[in-house]
Design a protein around this motif. Structure first.
Motif, PDB file in Angstrom:
ATOM      1  N   ASP A 157     -16.743  43.652 -41.204  1.00 46.46           N
ATOM      2  CA  ASP A 157     -15.631  42.773 -41.606  1.00 46.46           C
ATOM      3  C   ASP A 157     -15.811  41.469 -40.630  1.00 46.46           C
ATOM      4  N   ALA A 159     -13.739  39.111 -39.922  1.00 43.25           N
ATOM      5  CA  ALA A 159     -12.453  38.794 -39.021  1.00 43.25           C
ATOM      6  C   ALA A 159     -12.188  40.167 -37.936  1.00 43.25           C
ATOM      7  N   THR A 160     -12.419  41.331 -38.449  1.00 40.26           N
ATOM      8  CA  THR A 160     -11.961  42.359 -37.559  1.00 40.26           C
ATOM      9  C   THR A 160     -13.175  43.267 -37.090  1.00 40.26           C
ATOM     10  N   LEU A 161     -14.359  43.022 -37.447  1.00 47.06           N
ATOM     11  CA  LEU A 161     -15.659  43.751 -37.208  1.00 47.06           C
ATOM     12  C   LEU A 161     -15.890  44.720 -38.178  1.00 47.06           C
ATOM     13  N   THR A 163     -13.733  47.496 -41.053  1.00 47.96           N
ATOM     14  CA  THR A 163     -12.339  47.698 -42.069  1.00 47.96           C
ATOM     15  C   THR A 163     -12.721  48.856 -42.845  1.00 47.96           C
TER      16      THR A 163
END
Length: 430
Positions: A157, A159-161, A163
């Motif tokens: 992901d 945004a969050t590496l 997910t």
């Protein structure tokens, strides 16, 4: 004969358990027969030749480990090292794959010398017991993360590496089904639970169209080694780039192998009270010889496989487990369509569950002593987060030496630990 040679009763195991463990280990690492040729093909190497080289290098290393070291730890070309071979040395640096094979060959020769003079064994014995337990736990998390990734349960992901993936996707459903079956059978103490789980999810994958029954003859002649056999390039061996490439291969393989040996041995319960385990020099020699042989055949660095923990979880405790793995690698040369039909989503549940099994040594770490627990935690957490066993060991060792030294407990630090911490810091900061 098997009882006498492998001392099965002394290791509280039997032939049936060892065979099941060997089959389980093989099935969890057989993906390398597909993945390694694919990666090295990107470096310009012949896929068929690399397939045969991969299988034979695995056979050689695993047989040495089985019959000489007598440990339940299988060998094969290492993931990560093959990526460095193809994408860094060949694609990024612009060298030929023959240059990269030469570096791997020289690495193997150096490892034979380092092992013969006990340098690698000295490093293994110098690692503190808390770090050895942490390595086992960290590898467990790393294995579980690989399994979740292979299944598509965890995905990238921006945004969050990472997910949560699409749990309704075929690969995730196959993996979750295998995970449930294996976990249920483990709870009910059914022998071969992990192996049954692999077969069950493979059958489901066939019905879902994500695995196919072989449509060609099962028995086939292995592809020729001629395109890669002894294809070395000597004109650049004294260059700075060769030194950098050789050092990187040495560095990563050294600590990946040590981490794997310590982690799997810890899980198998064969470490003594000081954290040492028998036949470590023989195990390291198996790694060195198989790396050298693999380079001659035409494949990247061969190393101890963390997936061996799957067989250990099934009760494998001796070299008989790895002898079974070697036999299956031999069969895979001629029965590749059958062995390669097992999808990664079917073996992913085993890796996830092995992660659970390898958590147990964390209870042996003294969390009230921060000079032990903080380095142990850093080693554990950095392995999955950096996707590297070696990087996790680096963080653990550097922090261990710094905390012990700065709190006046320098007597607990061995000279080898000072040297290793300094080398790791040079790698990071120079």
């Amino acid at each position: 004969m098997l009882e006498k040679y492998f001392q099965l009763e002394a290791h509280k195991t039997n032939v049936k358990t060892e065979v099941i463990a060997g089959i389980t280990t093989f099935l969890t690492m057989a993906y390398i027969l597909v993945v390694n040729p694919s990666i090295l093909h990107d470096a310009g190497m012949n896929t068929g030749a690399v397939f045969t080289a991969t299988a034979i290098a695995s056979i050689i290393g695993t047989l040495i480990m089985a019959l000489y070291a007598k440990l339940p730890i299988a060998m094969a070309p290492g993931m990560g090292l093959n990526a460095f071979f193809a994408y860094t040395v060949v694609v990024s640096m612009g060298y030929s794959w023959e240059f990269a094979l030469t570096a791997v060959f020289l690495e193997g020769i150096l490892f034979i010398l380092l092992t013969f003079f006990n340098v690698r064994e000295l490093i293994v014995d110098a690692i503190p017991l808390s770090q050895k337990h942490a390595i086992s736990v960290g590898i467990g998390l790393f294995i579980a993360f690989i399994g979740l990734e292979d299944a598509g349960i965890i995905v990238h992901d921006k945004a969050t590496l990472v997910t949560l993936g699409n749990l309704g996707s075929p690969s995730a459903l196959i993996a979750l089904f295998g995970l449930f079956i294996s976990a249920l059978l483990l709870t009910l103490r059914v022998k071969g639970a992990l192996l049954i789980g692999i077969f069950s999810s493979t059958i489901l994958a066939v019905f879902m169209g994500k695995a196919a029954l072989p449509d060609t003859a099962l028995i086939q002649t292995p592809p020729s080694l001629a395109p890669t056999f002894l294809k070395f390039e000597w004109q650049h061996i004294f260059s700075t780039d060769m030194l950098i490439v050789l050092f990187t291969f040495l560095f990563v393989d050294l600590f990946d192998t040590i981490g794997t040996l310590v982690g799997v041995a810890s899980q198998a319960g064969i470490l003594d009270e000081k954290g040492r385990f028998p036949n470590v020099k023989k195990a390291l020699m198996a790694d060195a010889f198989s790396t050298t042989a693999g380079a001659m055949l035409g494949t990247s660095t061969t190393t101890a496989y963390i997936e061996s923990a799957a067989g250990v979880a099934e009760g494998g405790r001796t070299g008989l487990t790895t002898l079974v793995v070697a036999i299956l690698f031999i069969l895979s040369l001629f029965l590749s369509p059958l062995f390669l039909m097992v999808p990664s989503s079917a073996t992913a549940p085993v890796l996830i569950l092995v992660g659970t099994f390898m958590m147990e040594p964390v209870t042996k770490i003294s969390f009230s002593d921060y000079t032990e627990s903080i380095p142990a935690f850093l080693a554990i957490i950095m392995m999955p987060l950096t996707y590297s066993i070696a990087e996790g060991i680096a963080f653990g060792m550097i922090s261990y030496v710094l905390l012990k030294a700065l709190t006046g407990r320098h007597k607990e630090i061995t000279p080898v630990m000072y040297i290793l911490a300094a080398l790791f810091m040079l790698k990071f900061f120079v």
